[in-house]
Design a protein around this motif. Sequence first.
Motif, short mmCIF file in Angstrom:
data_model
loop_
_atom_site.label_atom_id
_atom_site.label_comp_id
_atom_site.label_asym_id
_atom_site.label_seq_id
_atom_site.Cartn_x
_atom_site.Cartn_y
_atom_site.Cartn_z
N GLY A 202 0.81 -1.20 0.00
CA GLY A 202 0.00 0.00 0.00
C GLY A 202 0.85 1.26 0.00
N LEU A 203 1.93 1.25 0.81
CA LEU A 203 2.81 2.40 0.86
C LEU A 203 3.53 2.62 -0.47
CD1 LEU A 203 4.39 1.95 4.40
CD2 LEU A 203 2.69 3.64 3.71
N LEU A 204 3.91 1.53 -1.12
CA LEU A 204 4.56 1.66 -2.43
C LEU A 204 3.62 2.27 -3.46
CD1 LEU A 204 6.55 -1.71 -2.62
CD2 LEU A 204 7.47 0.58 -2.26
N LYS A 205 2.35 1.84 -3.43
CA LYS A 205 1.37 2.40 -4.36
C LYS A 205 1.16 3.88 -4.08
CE LYS A 205 -1.13 -1.92 -5.22
NZ LYS A 205 -2.41 -2.63 -5.07
N GLU A 206 1.05 4.26 -2.80
CA GLU A 206 0.88 5.67 -2.45
C GLU A 206 2.08 6.49 -2.92
OE1 GLU A 206 0.13 6.02 1.68
OE2 GLU A 206 -1.71 4.83 1.66
N ASN A 207 3.28 5.90 -2.76
CA ASN A 207 4.49 6.61 -3.18
C ASN A 207 4.49 6.84 -4.69
OD1 ASN A 207 7.14 7.72 -2.80
ND2 ASN A 207 7.99 5.83 -3.60
N GLU A 208 4.09 5.82 -5.46
CA GLU A 208 4.04 5.98 -6.91
C GLU A 208 3.01 7.04 -7.31
OE1 GLU A 208 6.00 4.72 -9.13
OE2 GLU A 208 7.16 3.63 -7.63
N ALA A 209 1.87 7.05 -6.61
CA ALA A 209 0.84 8.05 -6.92
C ALA A 209 1.35 9.46 -6.63
CB ALA A 209 -0.42 7.75 -6.11
N LEU A 210 2.07 9.64 -5.52
CA LEU A 210 2.61 10.96 -5.18
C LEU A 210 3.66 11.39 -6.20
CD1 LEU A 210 2.95 10.65 -1.31
CD2 LEU A 210 1.32 12.04 -2.57
N LYS A 211 4.48 10.42 -6.67
CA LYS A 211 5.47 10.77 -7.69
C LYS A 211 4.78 11.24 -8.97
CE LYS A 211 9.27 7.76 -6.27
NZ LYS A 211 10.13 6.59 -6.66
N ALA A 212 3.74 10.51 -9.37
CA ALA A 212 3.02 10.89 -10.59
C ALA A 212 2.37 12.27 -10.44
CB ALA A 212 1.97 9.83 -10.92
N GLU A 213 1.77 12.52 -9.28
CA GLU A 213 1.11 13.82 -9.05
C GLU A 213 2.14 14.95 -9.04
OE1 GLU A 213 -1.73 15.96 -5.65
OE2 GLU A 213 -1.17 13.84 -5.50
N ASN A 214 3.30 14.71 -8.43
CA ASN A 214 4.34 15.72 -8.37
C ASN A 214 4.88 16.02 -9.77
OD1 ASN A 214 6.25 17.45 -7.04
ND2 ASN A 214 7.80 15.89 -7.41
N GLU A 215 5.03 14.96 -10.59
CA GLU A 215 5.51 15.16 -11.95
C GLU A 215 4.51 15.96 -12.77
OE1 GLU A 215 8.05 14.93 -15.19
OE2 GLU A 215 8.36 14.55 -13.06
N ALA A 216 3.20 15.66 -12.56
CA ALA A 216 2.17 16.40 -13.29
C ALA A 216 2.18 17.88 -12.89
CB ALA A 216 0.80 15.78 -13.01
N LEU A 217 2.34 18.16 -11.60
CA LEU A 217 2.40 19.56 -11.15
C LEU A 217 3.62 20.26 -11.73
CD1 LEU A 217 1.33 19.15 -7.41
CD2 LEU A 217 0.00 20.16 -9.27
N ARG A 218 4.75 19.53 -11.78
CA ARG A 218 5.97 20.15 -12.31
C ARG A 218 5.83 20.49 -13.78
NH1 ARG A 218 10.33 19.01 -15.08
NH2 ARG A 218 9.58 16.91 -15.54
#
Length: 268
Positions: A202-218
């Motif tokens: 679950g933590l790994l999935k959350e981490n991947e989602a945060l990375k994707a969201e951060n990349e989209a914001l960037r």
Amino acid sequence: MTFSVVQGILDPGVGNMIQIDTNHWFNWLTENKSFRYESRHHAPFTARKEKTDYWYGYRKVAGKLHKRYIGKSLELNSAKLEEIAEALNVPPQPREPRVTDTVTEKVESVAETVVGTVTEERVLALELQVQSLQKALEAVQEALPGKSESGNSEELPTVTESELQIELGNLKTENEALRDELAKVKSYYLDMLQRSVHRVEGLLKENEALKAENEALRVNQPSAEFELPEAFDVLNEVKAIPKYRDTKIGIVDAILGIIGKLTPNGGN
């Protein structure tokens, strides 16, 4: 004997056909360990139950045995079996070790250590009790033909033999209790292992989602294209304001003069 499921029907060999996806089907799975599944669209495969209630599908392709995890008995419906029949067409690809694999190995190691420690302690205690009983039995056997100092024969009291039998019965009961205790310990740590693995996933999935969201914001963040004015330009603009013979204006001029001295090159 291997039973077969053909066109969604199982022939258990007792004359009563069983339709899969029914209660009779799932009850049959809990009491049996293997069957052959004839897929409607793919090659057949063999399903086997392993590790109490976990089923796996097997099919040999080009001399190599392919294996796929199916699920627990209640998950073996027609859709799942067809999915596995199709999945076995493609050999499993090698994968990189995951973080969850490391967690699994660590938890299993801890579980084995704890269970081993409990086992060693309990077995040692039982061995000491058995040794004590053996010594008591030897003492009783030596006393059987013996005589007292007065020359009268000594008879073994029946109560001693009864006590030995009771003690042996207690040891058997304790041995059974030890087995139950070890089973509970193993079950507890296996459950803890599953919880840890699910949590890490679950933590790994959350981490991947945060990375994707951060990349989209960037990517969507507009770049800033403006520059702050230089301090000297601001100071010169302020100094260019017409001066008047007023006390307040004079104070402002004095302050501007100080600021001009504090700036590099005296504000020039």
